[in-house]
Design a protein around this motif. Structure first.
Motif, PDB file in Angstrom:
ATOM      1  N   GLY A   1      -5.113   5.445 -14.027  1.00 59.59           N
ATOM      2  CA  GLY A   1      -4.658   6.717 -14.565  1.00 59.59           C
ATOM      3  C   GLY A   1      -3.842   7.545 -13.589  1.00 59.59           C
ATOM      4  N   LEU A   2      -3.319   6.919 -12.540  1.00 58.95           N
ATOM      5  CA  LEU A   2      -2.546   7.662 -11.549  1.00 58.95           C
ATOM      6  C   LEU A   2      -1.136   7.952 -12.036  1.00 58.95           C
ATOM      7  N   TRP A   3      -0.583   7.060 -12.838  1.00 58.99           N
ATOM      8  CA  TRP A   3       0.767   7.232 -13.345  1.00 58.99           C
ATOM      9  C   TRP A   3       0.960   6.390 -14.590  1.00 58.99           C
ATOM     10  N   SER A   4       2.086   6.580 -15.242  1.00 62.44           N
ATOM     11  CA  SER A   4       2.436   5.765 -16.403  1.00 62.44           C
ATOM     12  C   SER A   4       3.866   5.264 -16.220  1.00 62.44           C
ATOM     13  N   PRO A   5       4.148   4.054 -16.694  1.00 59.97           N
ATOM     14  CA  PRO A   5       5.493   3.503 -16.521  1.00 59.97           C
ATOM     15  C   PRO A   5       6.501   4.164 -17.454  1.00 59.97           C
ATOM     16  N   VAL A   6       7.645   4.528 -16.912  1.00 61.60           N
ATOM     17  CA  VAL A   6       8.763   4.990 -17.730  1.00 61.60           C
ATOM     18  C   VAL A   6       9.606   3.790 -18.133  1.00 61.60           C
TER      19      VAL A   6
ATOM     20  N   HIS B   1      13.798 -11.265  -3.585  1.00 62.31           N
ATOM     21  CA  HIS B   1      13.921 -12.140  -2.427  1.00 62.31           C
ATOM     22  C   HIS B   1      13.378 -13.525  -2.755  1.00 62.31           C
ATOM     23  N   VAL B   2      13.891 -14.521  -2.064  1.00 62.86           N
ATOM     24  CA  VAL B   2      13.420 -15.882  -2.264  1.00 62.86           C
ATOM     25  C   VAL B   2      12.384 -16.228  -1.193  1.00 62.86           C
ATOM     26  N   GLY B   3      11.588 -17.241  -1.478  1.00 65.99           N
ATOM     27  CA  GLY B   3      10.599 -17.692  -0.513  1.00 65.99           C
ATOM     28  C   GLY B   3       9.182 -17.384  -0.960  1.00 65.99           C
ATOM     29  N   LYS B   4       8.253 -18.172  -0.473  1.00 65.93           N
ATOM     30  CA  LYS B   4       6.858 -18.050  -0.889  1.00 65.93           C
ATOM     31  C   LYS B   4       6.275 -16.684  -0.558  1.00 65.93           C
ATOM     32  N   LYS B   5       6.525 -16.193   0.657  1.00 70.18           N
ATOM     33  CA  LYS B   5       5.947 -14.908   1.064  1.00 70.18           C
ATOM     34  C   LYS B   5       6.471 -13.768   0.203  1.00 70.18           C
ATOM     35  N   SER B   6       7.758 -13.785  -0.086  1.00 69.49           N
ATOM     36  CA  SER B   6       8.337 -12.723  -0.901  1.00 69.49           C
ATOM     37  C   SER B   6       7.839 -12.786  -2.340  1.00 69.49           C
ATOM     38  N   GLU B   7       7.652 -13.994  -2.855  1.00 69.95           N
ATOM     39  CA  GLU B   7       7.115 -14.131  -4.210  1.00 69.95           C
ATOM     40  C   GLU B   7       5.671 -13.628  -4.262  1.00 69.95           C
ATOM     41  N   GLU B   8       4.886 -13.929  -3.228  1.00 67.82           N
ATOM     42  CA  GLU B   8       3.512 -13.414  -3.154  1.00 67.82           C
ATOM     43  C   GLU B   8       3.517 -11.896  -3.058  1.00 67.82           C
ATOM     44  N   TYR B   9       4.459 -11.362  -2.285  1.00 72.72           N
ATOM     45  CA  TYR B   9       4.568  -9.913  -2.158  1.00 72.72           C
ATOM     46  C   TYR B   9       4.860  -9.287  -3.523  1.00 72.72           C
ATOM     47  N   LYS B  10       5.802  -9.866  -4.256  1.00 70.34           N
ATOM     48  CA  LYS B  10       6.140  -9.327  -5.571  1.00 70.34           C
ATOM     49  C   LYS B  10       4.934  -9.351  -6.502  1.00 70.34           C
ATOM     50  N   GLN B  11       4.172 -10.432  -6.471  1.00 70.70           N
ATOM     51  CA  GLN B  11       2.978 -10.519  -7.310  1.00 70.70           C
ATOM     52  C   GLN B  11       1.962  -9.449  -6.917  1.00 70.70           C
ATOM     53  N   ASP B  12       1.770  -9.259  -5.605  1.00 69.25           N
ATOM     54  CA  ASP B  12       0.843  -8.234  -5.122  1.00 69.25           C
ATOM     55  C   ASP B  12       1.325  -6.837  -5.516  1.00 69.25           C
ATOM     56  N   LEU B  13       2.633  -6.613  -5.406  1.00 69.78           N
ATOM     57  CA  LEU B  13       3.198  -5.320  -5.756  1.00 69.78           C
ATOM     58  C   LEU B  13       2.980  -5.015  -7.232  1.00 69.78           C
ATOM     59  N   GLU B  14       3.320  -5.938  -8.085  1.00 75.02           N
ATOM     60  CA  GLU B  14       3.208  -5.666  -9.514  1.00 75.02           C
ATOM     61  C   GLU B  14       1.749  -5.585  -9.956  1.00 75.02           C
TER      62      GLU B  14
ATOM     63  N   LEU C   1       0.914  -1.979  -8.957  1.00 71.71           N
ATOM     64  CA  LEU C   1       1.507  -1.043  -9.906  1.00 71.71           C
ATOM     65  C   LEU C   1       0.687  -0.981 -11.192  1.00 71.71           C
ATOM     66  N   GLN C   2       0.256  -2.142 -11.675  1.00 72.37           N
ATOM     67  CA  GLN C   2      -0.556  -2.209 -12.891  1.00 72.37           C
ATOM     68  C   GLN C   2      -1.917  -1.561 -12.660  1.00 72.37           C
ATOM     69  N   LEU C   3      -2.512  -1.821 -11.500  1.00 70.42           N
ATOM     70  CA  LEU C   3      -3.824  -1.251 -11.191  1.00 70.42           C
ATOM     71  C   LEU C   3      -3.750   0.273 -11.148  1.00 70.42           C
TER      72      LEU C   3
ATOM     73  N   SER D   1       0.813  -1.224   0.000  1.00 71.66           N
ATOM     74  CA  SER D   1       0.000   0.000   0.000  1.00 71.66           C
ATOM     75  C   SER D   1       0.843   1.270   0.000  1.00 71.66           C
ATOM     76  N   VAL D   2       2.102   1.163   0.381  1.00 73.29           N
ATOM     77  CA  VAL D   2       2.977   2.336   0.438  1.00 73.29           C
ATOM     78  C   VAL D   2       3.149   2.981  -0.933  1.00 73.29           C
ATOM     79  N   VAL D   3       3.056   2.204  -2.002  1.00 73.19           N
ATOM     80  CA  VAL D   3       3.315   2.775  -3.331  1.00 73.19           C
ATOM     81  C   VAL D   3       2.294   3.860  -3.673  1.00 73.19           C
ATOM     82  N   ARG D   4       1.072   3.744  -3.177  1.00 76.06           N
ATOM     83  CA  ARG D   4       0.087   4.805  -3.411  1.00 76.06           C
ATOM     84  C   ARG D   4       0.462   6.078  -2.661  1.00 76.06           C
TER      85      ARG D   4
END
Length: 220
Positions: free
Chosen positions: A182-187, A159-172, A175-177, A137-140
């Protein structure tokens, strides 16, 4: 140092901040030994894509630690920095470099980001996006602190591990959402194979990869 970091896995955010308090005085020397390239990688990627008068830019350095990012950016002409970190010991070290006009103590997630909305030309966060550190949620909040047309730069180790992989999926996913909203666009997103030394390796030197994410906030 690798052995010490291995024992810290599973810390919650407050335990991590206590650890960083105790580490602050030797942090910069130690991370150099660990080939911690994240600050340089993030700053280089930002600099390669930034257009503007660097001397006038307002920078919010989130999870600023001892101030490595500000030091690197100052060498490129950036002059105005506000830092935020959850470790008082790290902020004390950052204050010594004389680059920050303000330093704020806050735990990312449990506490709101102490930054004025729409006030910064550049918002940068290096290394804190993972389980037990900063929630997705910090990215917002980073985006909110940026001026319209401002840059938001983030980096994280793979990072390795199930929790970190889940975190990465949630993060990306987030970011896509935010892009779809329309909050931002990827450079761009830059993948790095030698992000830092692998502290989980017990003998030979191995490295782990990471990503640098760069976004531009939409005009309001």
């Amino acid at each position: 140092m690798k052995t010490i970091l291995q024992t810290c896995r599973g810390f919650d955010i407050q335990a991590w901040m206590n650890f960083y308090d105790s580490w602050a005085e030797t942090y910069e020397q130690d991370v150099e030994v660990l080939s911690y390239r994240a600050p340089q990688l993030a700053v280089d990627f930002l600099d390669a894509n930034f257009c503007g008068i660097r001397e006038e830019v307002q920078v919010l350095d989130v999870a600023c630690g001892s101030g490595l990012v500000a030091k690197l950016m100052s060498e490129l002409g950036f002059k105005h920095f506000v830092g935020v970190d959850g470790s008082k010991g790290m902020l004390d070290q950052a204050e010594k470099n004389g680059l920050y006009r303000d330093l704020k103590l806050a735990l990312l997630g449990p506490e709101p980001l102490p930054a004025q909305r729409g006030a910064f030309d550049v918002v940068i966060l290096v290394g804190a996006l993972d389980v037990d550190y900063a929630p997705v949620s910090v990215v917002r909040e980073l985006c909110s602190a940026s001026k319209p047309g401002g840059f938001i730069c983030m980096s994280r180790k793979n990072h390795v591990g199930k929790k970190s992989e889940e975190y990465k999926q949630d993060l990306e996913r987030e970011l896509q959402l935010m892009e779809e909203e329309g909050l931002w666009s990827p450079v761009g997103i830059k993948q790095e194979e030698r992000y830092m030394m692998d502290v989980t390796a017990h003998s030979e030197e191995k490295y782990v990869g990471g990503n640098v994410y760069l976004y531009k906030k939409s005009a309001e």
